[in-house]
Design a protein around this motif. Structure first.
Motif, PDB file in Angstrom:
ATOM      1  N   LEU A 144       0.511  -1.525  -0.293  1.00  0.00           N
ATOM      2  CA  LEU A 144      -0.152  -0.568   0.275  1.00  0.00           C
ATOM      3  C   LEU A 144       1.095   1.299  -0.209  1.00  0.00           C
ATOM      4  O   LEU A 144       0.540   2.677  -0.722  1.00  0.00           O
ATOM      5  CB  LEU A 144      -0.913   0.102   1.071  1.00  0.00           C
ATOM      6  N   ALA A 172      -7.891  -9.110   3.896  1.00  0.00           N
ATOM      7  CA  ALA A 172      -9.415  -9.416   2.970  1.00  0.00           C
ATOM      8  C   ALA A 172      -8.535 -10.502   2.621  1.00  0.00           C
ATOM      9  O   ALA A 172      -8.481 -10.740   1.429  1.00  0.00           O
ATOM     10  CB  ALA A 172     -10.252  -8.560   2.280  1.00  0.00           C
ATOM     11  N   ILE A 175      -5.049 -11.191   3.056  1.00  0.00           N
ATOM     12  CA  ILE A 175      -3.770 -10.093   2.315  1.00  0.00           C
ATOM     13  C   ILE A 175      -4.478  -8.480   2.992  1.00  0.00           C
ATOM     14  O   ILE A 175      -5.838  -8.350   3.354  1.00  0.00           O
ATOM     15  CB  ILE A 175      -4.220  -9.803   0.574  1.00  0.00           C
ATOM     16  N   ASP A 177      -5.583  -4.729   2.983  1.00  0.00           N
ATOM     17  CA  ASP A 177      -6.073  -3.911   1.920  1.00  0.00           C
ATOM     18  C   ASP A 177      -6.468  -2.842   2.260  1.00  0.00           C
ATOM     19  O   ASP A 177      -7.356  -1.830   1.734  1.00  0.00           O
ATOM     20  CB  ASP A 177      -7.612  -4.479   1.909  1.00  0.00           C
ATOM     21  N   ALA A 196      -6.453   2.979   1.622  1.00  0.00           N
ATOM     22  CA  ALA A 196      -7.006   1.228   1.413  1.00  0.00           C
ATOM     23  C   ALA A 196      -7.778   0.894  -0.038  1.00  0.00           C
ATOM     24  O   ALA A 196      -7.354   1.915  -0.819  1.00  0.00           O
ATOM     25  CB  ALA A 196      -8.710   1.075   2.331  1.00  0.00           C
ATOM     26  N   HIS A 197      -7.907  -0.453  -0.005  1.00  0.00           N
ATOM     27  CA  HIS A 197      -7.994  -0.297  -2.047  1.00  0.00           C
ATOM     28  C   HIS A 197      -9.534  -0.436  -2.123  1.00  0.00           C
ATOM     29  O   HIS A 197      -9.807  -0.563  -3.305  1.00  0.00           O
ATOM     30  CB  HIS A 197      -7.913  -1.901  -1.912  1.00  0.00           C
ATOM     31  N   ASN A 198     -10.900  -0.129  -1.111  1.00  0.00           N
ATOM     32  CA  ASN A 198     -11.850   0.385  -0.862  1.00  0.00           C
ATOM     33  C   ASN A 198     -12.702   0.927  -0.333  1.00  0.00           C
ATOM     34  O   ASN A 198     -11.886   0.706   0.995  1.00  0.00           O
ATOM     35  CB  ASN A 198     -13.075  -1.019  -1.159  1.00  0.00           C
ATOM     36  N   ALA A 201     -13.223  -1.470   3.080  1.00  0.00           N
ATOM     37  CA  ALA A 201     -12.345  -1.277   4.237  1.00  0.00           C
ATOM     38  C   ALA A 201     -12.070  -0.340   5.096  1.00  0.00           C
ATOM     39  O   ALA A 201     -11.364  -0.097   5.755  1.00  0.00           O
ATOM     40  CB  ALA A 201     -11.025  -1.805   3.397  1.00  0.00           C
ATOM     41  N   SER A 254      -7.041   5.257  -3.394  1.00  0.00           N
ATOM     42  CA  SER A 254      -6.450   4.362  -2.462  1.00  0.00           C
ATOM     43  C   SER A 254      -6.429   5.592  -0.810  1.00  0.00           C
ATOM     44  O   SER A 254      -5.688   4.985  -0.464  1.00  0.00           O
ATOM     45  CB  SER A 254      -5.697   3.197  -2.831  1.00  0.00           C
TER      46      SER A 254
END
Length: 264
Positions: A144, A172, A175, A177, A196-198, A201, A254
């Motif tokens: 990240l 998640a 992994i 995230d 964060a990927h989304n 999260a 992100s």
């Protein structure tokens, strides 16, 4: 006389920042010094610091300006200009970032800085509804970091992830995230970074925290800002991320909270 600041000098500069209402962290000085021990400058008059700045070289290609303050007793005498020039000379030909308050943005633009995005300080009070997350470590957050920050900053993060700060990761399917750091400040705590990927999260991280918190959010994160507003957060002030030189390529989608206004 212009000279590098030691840990005590950085702490003094942070106290000045607190006096300006910038609400720095309670233990920022060691992490800031670790980022670049030579990247803090002060102008001294008769042994007293009159102005200071952070000009941190994150690597050979990227640096960041912050904590640019002249003590009220010494303003209007050229000391701020002198320490600015020292910091910029130290950073050299790197791409240089800063987070400018509205009243200084035109000044920075005149010196070659171009706007990249706006950031909104959101403040609110949380009540945890989920269990604490696993602790963050350098190995867990590296991917990240690579996506969301334009330079490796292991020395800084080693200190930034240390108590009293609280680093955490969201998993998640095993992994990472998302990750965040909760940093005690003069007023409440700040969350930064929050990568964060989304959105889900990022929301899951928020659900594990309690107390008054502040987070500096890129203005393009409209869904995240709406979610924070729904939870009672309110905006207090805005800054503008500006760069001199080629802007870094980052996964802006992100970045839910920047690490700090002082070091980027």
């Amino acid at each position: 006389m212009i000279r590098n600041l030691d840990l005590g000098g950085i702490a003094t500069l942070l106290e000045w920042a607190a006096g300006e209402g910038w609400n720095p962290g309670l233990n920022d000085a060691p992490a800031f010094q670790a980022a670049d021990p030579n990247g803090f400058f002060g102008v001294f008059v008769d042994g007293a610091m009159a102005a200071g700045i952070s000009a941190v070289c994150h690597d050979a290609h990227f640096g960041f300006i912050g904590l640019y303050i002249c003590h009220p007793d010494w303003r209007g005498q050229g000391h701020g200009k002198a320490v600015w020039e020292a910091g910029m000379a130290y950073l050299g030909n790197r791409t240089i970032g800063l987070d400018g308050v509205p009243e200084q943005q035109a000044n920075y633009a005149s010196m070659g800085f171009a706007a990249a995005y706006d950031t909104v300080r959101m403040s609110g009070r949380l009540l945890a509804t989920a269990a604490p997350l696993p602790a963050a470590s350098l190995g867990l957050v590296r991917e990240l970091e690579y996506q969301c920050f334009p330079a490796s900053r292991d020395a800084f993060l080693t200190s930034w992830l240390t108590s009293p700060n609280q680093g955490m990761v969201h998993l998640a399917q095993g992994i990472v995230d998302a990750y965040a750091v909760l940093r005690p400040c003069r007023d409440g705590s700040k969350i930064g970074p929050l990568f964060a990927h989304n959105l889900d999260a990022a929301m899951d991280i928020l659900a594990t925290l309690s107390g008054p918190v502040h987070i500096d959010v890129p203005a393009a994160q409209t869904a995240w800002l709406a979610a924070l507003t729904e939870r009672g957060f309110t905006p207090s002030f805005c800054t503008r991320r500006m760069y001199r030189g080629t802007p870094p390529t980052l996964h802006m989608q992100s970045i839910f909270g920047i690490s700090s206004l002082e070091l980027g």
